[in-house]
Design an enzyme around this catalytic site. Structure first.
Site, PDB file in Angstrom:
ATOM      1  N   ARG A  37      31.545 141.532 -87.152  1.00  0.00           N
ATOM      2  CA  ARG A  37      32.665 141.921 -86.304  1.00  0.00           C
ATOM      3  C   ARG A  37      33.598 142.864 -87.040  1.00  0.00           C
ATOM      4  O   ARG A  37      34.175 143.780 -86.463  1.00  0.00           O
ATOM      5  CB  ARG A  37      33.414 140.679 -85.816  1.00  0.00           C
ATOM      6  CG  ARG A  37      32.637 139.905 -84.759  1.00  0.00           C
ATOM      7  CD  ARG A  37      33.291 138.581 -84.397  1.00  0.00           C
ATOM      8  NE  ARG A  37      33.154 137.595 -85.458  1.00  0.00           N
ATOM      9  CZ  ARG A  37      34.161 136.951 -86.018  1.00  0.00           C
ATOM     10  NH1 ARG A  37      35.397 137.177 -85.616  1.00  0.00           N
ATOM     11  NH2 ARG A  37      33.935 136.056 -86.966  1.00  0.00           N
ATOM     12  N   GLY A  83      29.022 125.811-108.487  1.00  0.00           N
ATOM     13  CA  GLY A  83      29.162 127.003-107.659  1.00  0.00           C
ATOM     14  C   GLY A  83      30.164 127.938-108.305  1.00  0.00           C
ATOM     15  O   GLY A  83      30.484 127.820-109.496  1.00  0.00           O
ATOM     16  N   LEU A  84      30.702 128.869-107.532  1.00  0.00           N
ATOM     17  CA  LEU A  84      31.600 129.868-108.111  1.00  0.00           C
ATOM     18  C   LEU A  84      32.874 129.263-108.681  1.00  0.00           C
ATOM     19  O   LEU A  84      33.309 129.643-109.769  1.00  0.00           O
ATOM     20  CB  LEU A  84      31.953 130.925-107.057  1.00  0.00           C
ATOM     21  CG  LEU A  84      30.876 131.983-106.809  1.00  0.00           C
ATOM     22  CD1 LEU A  84      31.301 132.924-105.703  1.00  0.00           C
ATOM     23  CD2 LEU A  84      30.587 132.767-108.090  1.00  0.00           C
ATOM     24  N   SER A  99      23.621 127.272-105.443  1.00  0.00           N
ATOM     25  CA  SER A  99      24.836 126.668-104.923  1.00  0.00           C
ATOM     26  C   SER A  99      25.228 127.342-103.618  1.00  0.00           C
ATOM     27  O   SER A  99      24.860 128.488-103.357  1.00  0.00           O
ATOM     28  CB  SER A  99      25.984 126.805-105.932  1.00  0.00           C
ATOM     29  OG  SER A  99      25.678 126.125-107.126  1.00  0.00           O
ATOM     30  N   HIS A 100      26.011 126.637-102.806  1.00  0.00           N
ATOM     31  CA  HIS A 100      26.351 127.171-101.488  1.00  0.00           C
ATOM     32  C   HIS A 100      27.178 128.451-101.574  1.00  0.00           C
ATOM     33  O   HIS A 100      27.223 129.232-100.620  1.00  0.00           O
ATOM     34  CB  HIS A 100      27.080 126.105-100.665  1.00  0.00           C
ATOM     35  CG  HIS A 100      27.150 126.423 -99.199  1.00  0.00           C
ATOM     36  ND1 HIS A 100      26.045 126.825 -98.469  1.00  0.00           N
ATOM     37  CD2 HIS A 100      28.190 126.410 -98.326  1.00  0.00           C
ATOM     38  CE1 HIS A 100      26.401 127.044 -97.212  1.00  0.00           C
ATOM     39  NE2 HIS A 100      27.694 126.806 -97.101  1.00  0.00           N
ATOM     40  N   SER A 101      27.807 128.686-102.715  1.00  0.00           N
ATOM     41  CA  SER A 101      28.529 129.950-102.919  1.00  0.00           C
ATOM     42  C   SER A 101      27.619 131.146-102.664  1.00  0.00           C
ATOM     43  O   SER A 101      28.062 132.197-102.190  1.00  0.00           O
ATOM     44  CB  SER A 101      29.068 130.035-104.345  1.00  0.00           C
ATOM     45  OG  SER A 101      30.025 129.034-104.598  1.00  0.00           O
ATOM     46  N   HIS A 152      33.671 128.328 -87.303  1.00  0.00           N
ATOM     47  CA  HIS A 152      33.368 129.758 -87.363  1.00  0.00           C
ATOM     48  C   HIS A 152      32.831 130.217 -86.015  1.00  0.00           C
ATOM     49  O   HIS A 152      32.016 129.535 -85.399  1.00  0.00           O
ATOM     50  CB  HIS A 152      32.331 130.035 -88.460  1.00  0.00           C
ATOM     51  CG  HIS A 152      32.260 131.465 -88.871  1.00  0.00           C
ATOM     52  ND1 HIS A 152      31.722 132.449 -88.061  1.00  0.00           N
ATOM     53  CD2 HIS A 152      32.647 132.093 -90.014  1.00  0.00           C
ATOM     54  CE1 HIS A 152      31.783 133.608 -88.683  1.00  0.00           C
ATOM     55  NE2 HIS A 152      32.347 133.434 -89.867  1.00  0.00           N
ATOM     56  N   GLY A 171      30.097 137.888 -96.377  1.00  0.00           N
ATOM     57  CA  GLY A 171      30.988 138.993 -96.030  1.00  0.00           C
ATOM     58  C   GLY A 171      31.748 139.641 -97.157  1.00  0.00           C
ATOM     59  O   GLY A 171      31.780 140.870 -97.271  1.00  0.00           O
ATOM     60  N   SER A 205      38.485 132.558 -98.843  1.00  0.00           N
ATOM     61  CA  SER A 205      37.936 131.377 -99.524  1.00  0.00           C
ATOM     62  C   SER A 205      36.986 131.775-100.638  1.00  0.00           C
ATOM     63  O   SER A 205      36.994 131.176-101.718  1.00  0.00           O
ATOM     64  CB  SER A 205      37.223 130.455 -98.531  1.00  0.00           C
ATOM     65  OG  SER A 205      36.093 131.091 -97.993  1.00  0.00           O
TER      66      SER A 205
END
Length: 617
Positions: free
Chosen positions: A273, A14-15, A42-44, A257, A49, A410
């Site tokens: 938001r 990932g990242l 990858s989950h990255s 979250h 956001g 994160s």
């Protein structure tokens, strides 16, 4: 058996993993990355956001600087972070965002002139300056004093991941996908690589290296309700924890979250938001402005999740076949905004809910999202207790997040920490030589072959891995979710102790050959239950409320007794974790105080002790 050699083995592409790899490859070192899925999956890539960095380019970010960002991060952590690490992060973040732009990330940019934005459902006007034209702009996120979240619409993770993977290709980094590390190769003191299972063939392979970095993301999948991808199952944490000498830092620090959609728990970004979306109850009335007049929907995630849960407990939740939820309203943002800056949210709502967010409300509720917990490292990313082993990103407890991480921090951490820790790995490699003991490698492989054969044959028992996993997930959901108390945690531990016994008696229904998902699950289940026990045991022992760790029976933040970090070890052969503690930070730039949101009382630490640790700048 296939054996690979490299200077650096990065487990996870990932990242964070690829950023570490890039830093080493740029210095001429041979690097291999391993990934369960193709790197760009990858989950990255799921992060929507943005990334926080104090650039101060946009009108609502004027006056922002690294000191303000640092202060927000410390307060966001509820004074649980290592302030030295938080300072490293805040100082490096603006540099890293500009570097990513140079590498090709198409950041949203400042457009001069007047425009409108929403806050708390109300419309306001702002004016961007001509001299800022074309600079990286930012949006608002929770817990921040300024707009500083750099973004590419709501597909930031995907855009940065593609850019980083291109950079890896440019540098000739070998990224092997469908490879899953199932054990580290070590002698109890030094790590020299990993035993890896090929997910195409099921064959075992050996990857030997001078340095190894665990960058496998979080372990949210040990919870039933989570925004995490199926690959975020704790595999990297289990590798380190199974050594018996590497601790998990702050296992009780699990973030929930506020806006997972119901019923799938897929995330809709905090950007909703941040861009002016509001939370509504069963009566379609706002409530966060009542609980948090100053921050409202943009208090930190731990605070918003807590108030949402409280509000539903007050009978203000929306009943549904999938449990209670609340509403997220972004209708007032309009078609143009939703179609451009929130386009992924638009797609998620259409594909998974059959909801048009321009006209309809989005059903949301708090769900597990992030692990501040992780493989404990020092500020250089070096893992406690094992030479040659490093960790970065969500897999690590570095520890800039403490007991709550701010949205956008994160995703920024993946590349900022990846760069910082990658540079430290380069320093390590330049002055380090090792030898690879064939007997040690052969024993590590034999042990994994024996483990797999016992699972296939059912030699240890015939427990069904999926039923065992469900029991673990249910126990954590019931006893270790947004609100915690002694009774629930004690019951959770008792249940998980029984689950651990079952996990050790798992046997396969299938033959386990080839690309077998049941075997992959079975290889991790004992380690996952151990992680669950670390969470519950550490949460029971920590008799205070701090950030995401909220004890209904100990509502005060207790700086006098608990201004520290939990270290959860699992000695080889043990049935329960061994908990130790260390100071939360070696020094204070900002002494413990009120966050400015979230409420709650504080039991103050000894003032003389705090003053003795103040950092003079």
């Amino acid at each position: 058996m296939q054996t690979y050699y490299s200077d650096l083995l990065v487990i996870g592409a990932g990242l964070a993993g690829e950023r570490v790899a890039v830093e080493a490859a740029q210095e001429g070192f041979d690097v291999i990355c391993l990934s369960i899925v193709p790197a760009r999956r990858s989950h990255s890539s799921a992060a929507q956001g943005g990334m926080q960095a104090a650039l101060g380019n946009c009108a609502k970010g004027e006056g922002d600087n690294v000191d303000v960002h640092f202060g927000d991060t410390v307060r966001g952590s509820d004074w649980g972070c290592d302030q030295e690490v938080a300072r490293l992060f805040a100082d490096a973040a603006p540099i890293e965002m500009r570097r990513l732009a140079h590498w090709g990330v198409p950041w949203n940019r400042v457009v001069p002139g007047k425009s409108f934005y929403f806050k708390g459902g109300e419309k306001f006007e702002k004016e961007e300056k001509e001299e800022k034209r074309g600079l990286i702009t930012a949006r608002s996120f929770g817990g921040t004093a300024k707009w500083r979240t750099c973004y590419t619409s709501d597909g930031t993770g995907h855009a940065v991941m593609c850019t980083m993977d291109n950079r890896c290709a440019e540098l000739g980094i070998n990224v092997f996908d469908r490879k899953e590390a199932i054990s580290l190769i070590h002698d109890g003191d030094k790590c020299t690589g990993a035993v890896v299972r090929c997910l195409r063939t099921g064959e075992l392979e050996v990857f030997l290296s001078k340095a190894t970095a665990i960058c496998t993301g979080g372990f949210g999948r040990i919870y039933k309700a989570t925004t995490n991808a199926v690959i975020c199952d704790g595999g990297g944490h289990i590798l380190a924890h199974d050594t018996g000498v590497v601790p998990i830092g702050n296992p009780e620090a699990i973030q929930f979250h506020p806006t997972g959609i119901v019923p799938t728990d897929i995330l809709v970004t905090e950007g909703c938001r941040g861009d002016g979306g509001t939370l509504l109850d069963v009566n379609e009335e706002r409530f966060m402005n009542i609980y948090e007049p100053a921050k409202a929907e943009l208090a930190s995630r731990d605070v918003v999740s807590r108030w949402m849960t409280h509000h539903m407990r007050q009978g203000k939740g929306v009943k549904s076949a999938y449990g209670e939820h609340l509403w997220l309203d972004i209708r007032h943002l309009g078609d143009k905004h939703i179609s451009t800056k929130l386009r992924e949210v638009d797609e998620i709502c259409h594909h998974f809910l059959n909801v048009d967010p321009r006209k309809q409300l989005i059903p949301v509720r708090p769900t597990q999202h992030y692990t501040m917990a992780g493989v404990r490292t020092n500020k250089d990313g070096a893992v406690y207790g094992m030479k040659g082993l490093f960790s970065a990103g969500e897999a690590a407890c570095w520890d800039m997040h403490g007991f709550n991480r701010l949205g956008g921090n994160s995703l920024a951490e993946t590349v900022v920490a990846g760069g910082i820790i990658g540079a430290k790995i380069v320093e390590f490699l330049k002055g380090y030589e090792t030898d690879f003991k064939t007997s040690l490698v052969a024993e590590a492989v034999r042990k994994q072959q024996d483990r797999i054969e016992k699972l296939r044959s059912g030699a240890n028992g015939k427990e069904n891995v999926y039923k065992v996993r469900e029991e673990m997930q249910n126990a954590l959901m019931e006893g270790c979710f947004v609100f915690r108390n002694e009774e629930g945690l004690t019951q959770c531990i008792e249940t998980l102790q029984g689950t651990l016994d079952k996990a050790r008696k798992v046997g396969l229904v299938s033959n386990g050959l080839g690309a077998n998902h049941e075997l992959a699950a079975a290889l991790k289940i004992e380690g996952q239950v151990k992680l669950g026990l670390c969470i519950a045991k550490a949460a029971l022992e920590r008799t205070e409320s701090r950030g995401s760790h909220n004890r209904e029976d100990y509502t005060a933040r207790n700086d006098k007794e608990w201004l520290n970090r939990t270290l959860a070890y699992w000695p080889v052969g043990a049935d329960m974790p061994e908990l130790k503690y260390e100071d939360a930070t070696p020094g204070f730039e900002i002494p413990p105080g009120d966050r400015g949101y979230g409420g709650g009382s504080i039991i103050e630490a000894d003032k003389a002790e705090i003053e003795s640790k103040m950092i003079k700048k």
